[in-house]
Scaffold this motif. Structure first.
Motif, PDB file in Angstrom:
ATOM      1  N   VAL A  44       0.600  -0.939   0.009  1.00  0.00           N
ATOM      2  CA  VAL A  44       0.118  -0.092   0.240  1.00  0.00           C
ATOM      3  C   VAL A  44       0.851   1.280  -0.112  1.00  0.00           C
ATOM      4  N   ASP A  45       0.570   2.134  -0.795  1.00  0.00           N
ATOM      5  CA  ASP A  45       1.184   3.525  -0.971  1.00  0.00           C
ATOM      6  C   ASP A  45       0.598   4.381  -1.618  1.00  0.00           C
ATOM      7  N   VAL A  46       0.795   5.630  -1.287  1.00  0.00           N
ATOM      8  CA  VAL A  46      -0.151   7.025  -1.678  1.00  0.00           C
ATOM      9  C   VAL A  46       0.934   7.887  -2.123  1.00  0.00           C
ATOM     10  N   SER A  47       0.532   8.582  -3.331  1.00  0.00           N
ATOM     11  CA  SER A  47       1.459   9.616  -3.871  1.00  0.00           C
ATOM     12  C   SER A  47       0.512  10.922  -3.828  1.00  0.00           C
ATOM     13  N   LEU A  48       1.126  12.123  -3.764  1.00  0.00           N
ATOM     14  CA  LEU A  48       0.238  13.383  -3.672  1.00  0.00           C
ATOM     15  C   LEU A  48       0.816  14.082  -4.739  1.00  0.00           C
ATOM     16  N   ALA A  50      -0.529  18.028  -7.106  1.00  0.00           N
ATOM     17  CA  ALA A  50      -1.783  18.949  -7.254  1.00  0.00           C
ATOM     18  C   ALA A  50      -3.121  18.761  -6.386  1.00  0.00           C
ATOM     19  N   ALA A  51      -2.930  18.684  -5.171  1.00  0.00           N
ATOM     20  CA  ALA A  51      -3.882  18.668  -4.164  1.00  0.00           C
ATOM     21  C   ALA A  51      -4.665  17.506  -4.367  1.00  0.00           C
ATOM     22  N   GLN A  52      -4.035  16.322  -4.853  1.00  0.00           N
ATOM     23  CA  GLN A  52      -4.974  15.213  -5.066  1.00  0.00           C
ATOM     24  C   GLN A  52      -3.981  13.993  -4.661  1.00  0.00           C
ATOM     25  N   VAL A  53      -4.733  13.062  -3.920  1.00  0.00           N
ATOM     26  CA  VAL A  53      -3.949  11.748  -3.520  1.00  0.00           C
ATOM     27  C   VAL A  53      -4.386  10.776  -4.103  1.00  0.00           C
ATOM     28  N   THR A  54      -3.472   9.985  -4.481  1.00  0.00           N
ATOM     29  CA  THR A  54      -3.487   8.868  -5.412  1.00  0.00           C
ATOM     30  C   THR A  54      -3.161   7.507  -4.325  1.00  0.00           C
ATOM     31  N   ALA A  55      -4.142   6.698  -4.154  1.00  0.00           N
ATOM     32  CA  ALA A  55      -3.736   5.637  -3.215  1.00  0.00           C
ATOM     33  C   ALA A  55      -3.630   4.341  -3.954  1.00  0.00           C
ATOM     34  N   THR A  87      -2.482   9.204   8.713  1.00  0.00           N
ATOM     35  CA  THR A  87      -3.867   8.216   8.251  1.00  0.00           C
ATOM     36  C   THR A  87      -5.159   9.247   7.751  1.00  0.00           C
ATOM     37  N   PHE A  88      -5.164  10.068   8.473  1.00  0.00           N
ATOM     38  CA  PHE A  88      -6.369  11.105   8.125  1.00  0.00           C
ATOM     39  C   PHE A  88      -6.164  11.679   6.831  1.00  0.00           C
ATOM     40  N   ARG A  89      -5.118  11.635   6.269  1.00  0.00           N
ATOM     41  CA  ARG A  89      -4.889  12.344   4.835  1.00  0.00           C
ATOM     42  C   ARG A  89      -4.900  11.261   3.746  1.00  0.00           C
ATOM     43  N   GLU A  90      -4.402  10.254   4.066  1.00  0.00           N
ATOM     44  CA  GLU A  90      -4.191   8.963   3.276  1.00  0.00           C
ATOM     45  C   GLU A  90      -5.229   7.813   3.281  1.00  0.00           C
ATOM     46  N   CYS A  91      -5.760   7.478   4.373  1.00  0.00           N
ATOM     47  CA  CYS A  91      -6.691   6.281   4.584  1.00  0.00           C
ATOM     48  C   CYS A  91      -7.921   6.309   3.657  1.00  0.00           C
ATOM     49  N   PRO A  92      -8.589   7.447   3.855  1.00  0.00           N
ATOM     50  CA  PRO A  92      -9.764   7.482   2.801  1.00  0.00           C
ATOM     51  C   PRO A  92      -9.590   6.730   1.518  1.00  0.00           C
ATOM     52  N   ALA A  93      -8.510   7.294   0.736  1.00  0.00           N
ATOM     53  CA  ALA A  93      -8.384   6.911  -0.615  1.00  0.00           C
ATOM     54  C   ALA A  93      -7.783   5.576  -0.304  1.00  0.00           C
ATOM     55  N   ALA A 213       3.469  -0.627  -5.331  1.00  0.00           N
ATOM     56  CA  ALA A 213       2.497  -0.070  -4.883  1.00  0.00           C
ATOM     57  C   ALA A 213       2.753   1.524  -5.062  1.00  0.00           C
ATOM     58  N   HIS A 214       4.175   1.823  -4.830  1.00  0.00           N
ATOM     59  CA  HIS A 214       4.454   3.267  -5.137  1.00  0.00           C
ATOM     60  C   HIS A 214       4.747   3.456  -6.822  1.00  0.00           C
ATOM     61  N   GLN A 215       4.974   2.619  -7.240  1.00  0.00           N
ATOM     62  CA  GLN A 215       5.134   2.764  -8.767  1.00  0.00           C
ATOM     63  C   GLN A 215       3.753   2.977  -9.323  1.00  0.00           C
ATOM     64  N   SER A 216       2.790   1.953  -8.890  1.00  0.00           N
ATOM     65  CA  SER A 216       1.457   2.129  -9.208  1.00  0.00           C
ATOM     66  C   SER A 216       0.866   3.734  -8.877  1.00  0.00           C
ATOM     67  N   ALA A 217       0.984   3.972  -7.777  1.00  0.00           N
ATOM     68  CA  ALA A 217       0.527   5.332  -7.241  1.00  0.00           C
ATOM     69  C   ALA A 217       1.220   6.496  -8.152  1.00  0.00           C
ATOM     70  N   GLY A 218       2.210   6.163  -8.586  1.00  0.00           N
ATOM     71  CA  GLY A 218       2.872   7.355  -9.410  1.00  0.00           C
ATOM     72  C   GLY A 218       2.428   7.228 -10.847  1.00  0.00           C
ATOM     73  N   GLY A 219       1.698   6.184 -11.075  1.00  0.00           N
ATOM     74  CA  GLY A 219       1.407   6.004 -12.508  1.00  0.00           C
ATOM     75  C   GLY A 219       2.389   5.280 -13.323  1.00  0.00           C
TER      76      GLY A 219
END
Length: 228
Positions: A44-48, A50-55, A87-93, A213-219
DNA sequence: GCGACAG
DNA sequence: ATCTTGTCGC
């Protein structure tokens, strides 16, 4: 695979800390019986950007580590970055992406801390409790705690302490590179967590689940790119 | 008051 | 996390 929300995500930093204090006692540090027969491990990973989070959540076959499923979720950032409240920044996504999975993982490696956290409830622990599933915190840097430097050889590690309390380990996943901060997320013991992390390493600093997951979150993950 | 601070 | 290419070292 539907999820029950144990609490709201639309909260203030103060309320977020209260939620962590309220759920910290739900963390279990004993190996779940299911760990004896792992078939799928997730990263599991999340990228940030332009004010958008991608999990992104990737599911790998275990122990072959072959990629078998990928799910992503992009949405607006809804919480500021505050150390200890990631968590509160990334978990919802992450939860939204989780619901898109076709294959349910038996264990999850999360890019962030488990109980190596001020209130012992980092992202990996929180996610584990919400999903009722074994999780391991695999952070790339330290949030809290003190430790000696592990030897440069791959596989070496040192204990991570908060005062006299053992909260995790600093693990060298590859020779001569910065170590990873491993801690219990949920339903697992630290020694077991270290074994699984090392088992998932394929010559890179990050274990395959988290790396993909890191590569995927970064597209940048080939397999996930086709989904767009 | 000062420094630290997952991503 | 993100802004960003080539480059030094094992």
């Amino acid at each position: 695979m539907s999820l029950r929300s144990l609490h709201s995500w639309n909260v203030t930093p103060t309320e977020a800390r209260e939620i962590q204090e309220r759920f910290r006692n739900r963390v279990r540090q004993k190996n779940a019986a299911s760990l004896r027969r792992i078939r799928h491990v997730a990263g599991v990973d999340v990228s940030l950007k332009a004010a958008q989070v991608t999990a992104a959540i990737v599911v790998l076959d275990y122990p072959t580590l072959e990629l078998v499923d990928v799910a992503t979720q992009r949405q607006k950032v809804s919480f500021p970055y505050v150390p200890g409240l990631l968590t509160f920044r990334e978990c919802p996504a992450i939860l939204a992406a989780y619901e898109k999975l076709q294959i349910e993982p038996d264990l999850m490696l999360v890019d962030g801390q488990g109980i190596a956290h001020p209130r012992r409830f980092g992202l990996a622990a929180h996610l584990g409790v919400l999903l009722g599933k074994p999780t391991i915190g695999c952070a790339k840097s330290r949030l809290i705690g003190t430790h000696d430097e592990p030897h440069e050889q791959a596989g070496c590690y040192t204990d991570l302490f908060d005062g006299n309390e053992l909260i995790g380990a600093v693990l060298r996943t590859r020779a001569n590179v910065k170590p990873l901060y491993i801690s219990v997320g949920h339903n697992i013991e630290l020694p077991t967590a270290l074994d699984f992390v090392l088992d998932c390493c394929q010559g890179y600093r990050l274990p395959e689940p988290t790396r993909l997951a890191h590569q995927s979150a970064g597209g940048l993950l080939r397999s996930s790119r086709a989904r767009y």
